[in-house]
Design a protein around this motif. Structure first.
Motif, PDB file in Angstrom:
ATOM      1  N   ILE A  65     -25.762  67.863  33.100  1.00  0.00           N
ATOM      2  CA  ILE A  65     -25.223  66.822  31.356  1.00  0.00           C
ATOM      3  C   ILE A  65     -24.072  66.924  30.693  1.00  0.00           C
ATOM      4  CG2 ILE A  65     -25.984  66.833  28.822  1.00  0.00           C
ATOM      5  CD1 ILE A  65     -28.599  66.173  30.613  1.00  0.00           C
ATOM      6  N   SER A  66     -23.014  66.231  30.864  1.00  0.00           N
ATOM      7  CA  SER A  66     -21.712  65.750  30.856  1.00  0.00           C
ATOM      8  C   SER A  66     -22.009  65.097  29.102  1.00  0.00           C
ATOM      9  CB  SER A  66     -21.430  65.281  31.821  1.00  0.00           C
ATOM     10  OG  SER A  66     -19.623  65.519  31.857  1.00  0.00           O
ATOM     11  N   GLY A  67     -21.025  65.318  28.210  1.00  0.00           N
ATOM     12  CA  GLY A  67     -20.914  65.042  26.905  1.00  0.00           C
ATOM     13  C   GLY A  67     -22.045  64.392  26.518  1.00  0.00           C
ATOM     14  N   GLY A  68     -23.084  64.586  26.651  1.00  0.00           N
ATOM     15  CA  GLY A  68     -24.692  64.588  25.840  1.00  0.00           C
ATOM     16  C   GLY A  68     -25.081  63.353  26.685  1.00  0.00           C
ATOM     17  N   CYS A  69     -24.706  62.884  27.934  1.00  0.00           N
ATOM     18  CA  CYS A  69     -25.143  62.137  29.057  1.00  0.00           C
ATOM     19  C   CYS A  69     -25.001  62.427  30.094  1.00  0.00           C
ATOM     20  CB  CYS A  69     -24.093  60.743  29.140  1.00  0.00           C
ATOM     21  SG  CYS A  69     -24.706  59.323  30.173  1.00  0.00           S
ATOM     22  N   GLY A  70     -26.391  62.537  31.008  1.00  0.00           N
ATOM     23  CA  GLY A  70     -26.910  62.841  32.203  1.00  0.00           C
ATOM     24  C   GLY A  70     -26.310  62.482  33.648  1.00  0.00           C
ATOM     25  N   VAL A  71     -25.489  63.341  34.298  1.00  0.00           N
ATOM     26  CA  VAL A  71     -24.985  62.686  35.204  1.00  0.00           C
ATOM     27  C   VAL A  71     -25.876  63.277  36.477  1.00  0.00           C
ATOM     28  CG1 VAL A  71     -22.499  62.738  36.744  1.00  0.00           C
ATOM     29  CG2 VAL A  71     -22.532  62.619  33.845  1.00  0.00           C
ATOM     30  N   GLU A  72     -25.731  62.736  37.638  1.00  0.00           N
ATOM     31  CA  GLU A  72     -26.810  63.215  38.911  1.00  0.00           C
ATOM     32  C   GLU A  72     -26.076  62.159  40.209  1.00  0.00           C
ATOM     33  OE1 GLU A  72     -30.831  60.821  39.289  1.00  0.00           O
ATOM     34  OE2 GLU A  72     -31.260  62.025  37.110  1.00  0.00           O
ATOM     35  N   LYS A  73     -25.782  63.581  40.935  1.00  0.00           N
ATOM     36  CA  LYS A  73     -24.788  62.949  42.069  1.00  0.00           C
ATOM     37  C   LYS A  73     -26.260  63.235  42.884  1.00  0.00           C
ATOM     38  CE  LYS A  73     -20.131  63.345  41.163  1.00  0.00           C
ATOM     39  NZ  LYS A  73     -19.170  63.483  41.041  1.00  0.00           N
ATOM     40  N   THR A  74     -25.853  62.518  44.479  1.00  0.00           N
ATOM     41  CA  THR A  74     -26.162  62.449  45.413  1.00  0.00           C
ATOM     42  C   THR A  74     -25.829  62.746  46.962  1.00  0.00           C
ATOM     43  OG1 THR A  74     -28.093  61.172  45.281  1.00  0.00           O
ATOM     44  CG2 THR A  74     -28.507  61.896  47.238  1.00  0.00           C
ATOM     45  N   TRP A  75     -26.224  63.943  47.730  1.00  0.00           N
ATOM     46  CA  TRP A  75     -24.783  64.057  48.803  1.00  0.00           C
ATOM     47  C   TRP A  75     -26.501  64.382  50.100  1.00  0.00           C
ATOM     48  CZ3 TRP A  75     -24.030  67.013  43.875  1.00  0.00           C
ATOM     49  CH2 TRP A  75     -22.914  66.954  43.894  1.00  0.00           C
ATOM     50  N   PRO A  76     -25.165  63.938  50.787  1.00  0.00           N
ATOM     51  CA  PRO A  76     -25.888  64.770  52.218  1.00  0.00           C
ATOM     52  C   PRO A  76     -25.461  66.303  52.174  1.00  0.00           C
ATOM     53  CG  PRO A  76     -24.627  63.048  52.833  1.00  0.00           C
ATOM     54  CD  PRO A  76     -24.505  63.087  51.102  1.00  0.00           C
ATOM     55  N   VAL A  77     -26.892  66.871  53.446  1.00  0.00           N
ATOM     56  CA  VAL A  77     -26.584  68.240  53.409  1.00  0.00           C
ATOM     57  C   VAL A  77     -25.483  68.441  54.432  1.00  0.00           C
ATOM     58  CG1 VAL A  77     -27.726  70.641  53.922  1.00  0.00           C
ATOM     59  CG2 VAL A  77     -28.904  68.785  52.206  1.00  0.00           C
ATOM     60  N   HIS A  78     -25.810  67.962  55.414  1.00  0.00           N
ATOM     61  CA  HIS A  78     -24.791  67.806  56.424  1.00  0.00           C
ATOM     62  C   HIS A  78     -23.324  66.862  56.620  1.00  0.00           C
ATOM     63  CE1 HIS A  78     -27.694  70.400  58.895  1.00  0.00           C
ATOM     64  NE2 HIS A  78     -28.073  69.629  58.354  1.00  0.00           N
ATOM     65  N   SER A  79     -22.251  66.467  55.482  1.00  0.00           N
ATOM     66  CA  SER A  79     -21.584  65.837  54.553  1.00  0.00           C
ATOM     67  C   SER A  79     -20.626  66.878  54.861  1.00  0.00           C
ATOM     68  CB  SER A  79     -21.455  65.314  53.894  1.00  0.00           C
ATOM     69  OG  SER A  79     -20.406  65.009  53.522  1.00  0.00           O
ATOM     70  N   PRO A  80     -19.678  66.143  55.862  1.00  0.00           N
ATOM     71  CA  PRO A  80     -18.559  67.148  55.959  1.00  0.00           C
ATOM     72  C   PRO A  80     -17.531  67.487  55.017  1.00  0.00           C
ATOM     73  CG  PRO A  80     -18.222  64.821  57.200  1.00  0.00           C
ATOM     74  CD  PRO A  80     -18.993  64.856  56.489  1.00  0.00           C
ATOM     75  N   PHE A  81     -17.401  66.579  53.786  1.00  0.00           N
ATOM     76  CA  PHE A  81     -17.191  66.287  52.478  1.00  0.00           C
ATOM     77  C   PHE A  81     -17.559  67.537  50.911  1.00  0.00           C
ATOM     78  CE2 PHE A  81     -16.052  62.208  53.799  1.00  0.00           C
ATOM     79  CZ  PHE A  81     -14.411  62.385  53.671  1.00  0.00           C
ATOM     80  N   VAL A  82     -19.298  68.070  51.378  1.00  0.00           N
ATOM     81  CA  VAL A  82     -19.082  69.218  51.388  1.00  0.00           C
ATOM     82  C   VAL A  82     -18.621  70.487  51.440  1.00  0.00           C
ATOM     83  CG1 VAL A  82     -21.707  70.182  50.604  1.00  0.00           C
ATOM     84  CG2 VAL A  82     -21.331  68.241  50.745  1.00  0.00           C
ATOM     85  N   GLU A  83     -17.817  71.041  50.817  1.00  0.00           N
ATOM     86  CA  GLU A  83     -17.534  72.052  51.499  1.00  0.00           C
ATOM     87  C   GLU A  83     -18.454  73.472  51.580  1.00  0.00           C
ATOM     88  OE1 GLU A  83     -14.331  74.084  53.003  1.00  0.00           O
ATOM     89  OE2 GLU A  83     -14.264  72.048  52.602  1.00  0.00           O
ATOM     90  N   LYS A  84     -19.633  73.895  50.029  1.00  0.00           N
ATOM     91  CA  LYS A  84     -20.156  74.884  50.462  1.00  0.00           C
ATOM     92  C   LYS A  84     -20.966  74.400  49.351  1.00  0.00           C
ATOM     93  CE  LYS A  84     -17.726  78.950  48.205  1.00  0.00           C
ATOM     94  NZ  LYS A  84     -17.684  79.608  48.000  1.00  0.00           N
TER      95      LYS A  84
END
Length: 116
Positions: A65-84
């Motif tokens: 919840i950010s600023g009273g609004c729900g935010v959802e993000k989806t990532w691939p588990v094996h993505s090179p952009f997901v550091e940890k």
């Protein structure tokens, strides 16, 4: 013959070590962002509401919840952009997809902590 090629390609794209987390956990996702020629890491903290797929196609969705609004993000588990993926706390849930959090507000949207 084609299936062997696809399996080898998918295996080469997978990470060696994947952080252990499950649905209901509160996690910090360290996401690498490119802006022009600069790179920085942005942290997205929220509750994991689903994991789906398998092998290198596996994805997970995090809700906050950010600023009273729900935010959802989806990532691939094996993505090179997901550091940890850093687990802040383990949640106690009884189902694999906790979409019911979308309709809840405030304290009702919290997941009980799993005591180990």
């Amino acid at each position: 013959m084609n299936s062997d090629y696809i399996k080898n390609l998918e295996a080469s794209q997978m990470k060696e070590k994947v952080d252990e987390f499950s649905v209901g956990d509160t996690v910090k996702v360290h996401n690498r962002i490119k802006e022009g020629n600069k790179e920085r890491i942005q942290i997205f903290e929220g509750t994991v509401i689903k994991r789906q797929g398998g092998s290198n196609r596996e994805t997970f969705t995090v809700r906050k919840i950010s600023g009273g609004c729900g935010v959802e993000k989806t990532w691939p588990v094996h993505s090179p952009f997901v550091e940890k993926i850093e687990v802040v706390r383990h949640g106690k849930v009884r189902r694999s997809k906790i979409y019911y959090l979308r309709s809840r507000i405030g304290k009702a949207a919290k997941v009980k902590e799993l005591v180990r």
